[in-house]
Design a protein around this motif. Structure first.
Motif, PDB file in Angstrom:
ATOM      1  N   SER A 161      45.236  46.756   7.374  1.00 24.87           N
ATOM      2  CA  SER A 161      45.922  47.053   8.629  1.00 24.87           C
ATOM      3  C   SER A 161      47.206  46.234   8.718  1.00 24.87           C
ATOM      4  N   ARG A 162      48.128  46.725   9.495  1.00 20.97           N
ATOM      5  CA  ARG A 162      49.375  45.988   9.694  1.00 20.97           C
ATOM      6  C   ARG A 162      49.091  44.595  10.258  1.00 20.97           C
ATOM      7  N   SER A 163      48.162  44.521  11.189  1.00 21.84           N
ATOM      8  CA  SER A 163      47.806  43.243  11.800  1.00 21.84           C
ATOM      9  C   SER A 163      47.274  42.256  10.759  1.00 21.84           C
ATOM     10  N   ASP A 164      46.388  42.733   9.881  1.00 21.73           N
ATOM     11  CA  ASP A 164      45.843  41.856   8.840  1.00 21.73           C
ATOM     12  C   ASP A 164      46.934  41.412   7.872  1.00 21.73           C
ATOM     13  N   ALA A 165      47.843  42.315   7.536  1.00 19.56           N
ATOM     14  CA  ALA A 165      48.949  41.962   6.648  1.00 19.56           C
ATOM     15  C   ALA A 165      49.854  40.920   7.306  1.00 19.56           C
ATOM     16  N   GLU A 166      50.146  41.104   8.584  1.00 21.07           N
ATOM     17  CA  GLU A 166      50.990  40.151   9.304  1.00 21.07           C
ATOM     18  C   GLU A 166      50.341  38.769   9.369  1.00 21.07           C
ATOM     19  N   ASP A 167      49.020  38.720   9.414  1.00 21.96           N
ATOM     20  CA  ASP A 167      48.312  37.433   9.452  1.00 21.96           C
ATOM     21  C   ASP A 167      48.519  36.628   8.169  1.00 21.96           C
ATOM     22  N   LEU A 168      48.850  37.286   7.071  1.00 18.32           N
ATOM     23  CA  LEU A 168      49.052  36.609   5.788  1.00 18.32           C
ATOM     24  C   LEU A 168      50.484  36.110   5.589  1.00 18.32           C
ATOM     25  N   VAL A 169      51.399  36.529   6.451  1.00 20.20           N
ATOM     26  CA  VAL A 169      52.814  36.167   6.313  1.00 20.20           C
ATOM     27  C   VAL A 169      53.013  34.687   6.651  1.00 20.20           C
ATOM     28  N   THR A 170      53.732  33.989   5.765  1.00 22.91           N
ATOM     29  CA  THR A 170      54.080  32.594   6.007  1.00 22.91           C
ATOM     30  C   THR A 170      55.574  32.394   5.757  1.00 22.91           C
TER      31      THR A 170
END
Length: 56
Positions: free
Chosen positions: A43-52
């Motif tokens: 999901s977009r939300s899960d992908a965004e959670d990995l962004v650093t």
């Protein structure tokens, strides 16, 4: 600010890493990689959670 996402951060034994200052582009590339290489929808939300942020 440059941001990054690494497939290994999601628990995969994979060296895929993408960096860009455009979060939409970063998330798109990660989601596409997960689907094509790992046969996994993210999901977009899960992908965004990995962004650093890349340290400067």
């Amino acid at each position: 600010m440059v941001k990054t996402v690494a497939c290994a951060d999601a628990g995969h034994d994979c060296d895929f890493v993408v960096q860009t200052d455009n979060v939409d582009e970063l998330v798109h590339h990660y989601m596409d990689h997960a689907e094509r290489q790992h046969d996994r929808e993210v999901s977009r939300s899960d992908a965004e959670d990995l962004v650093t942020e890349v340290p400067t």
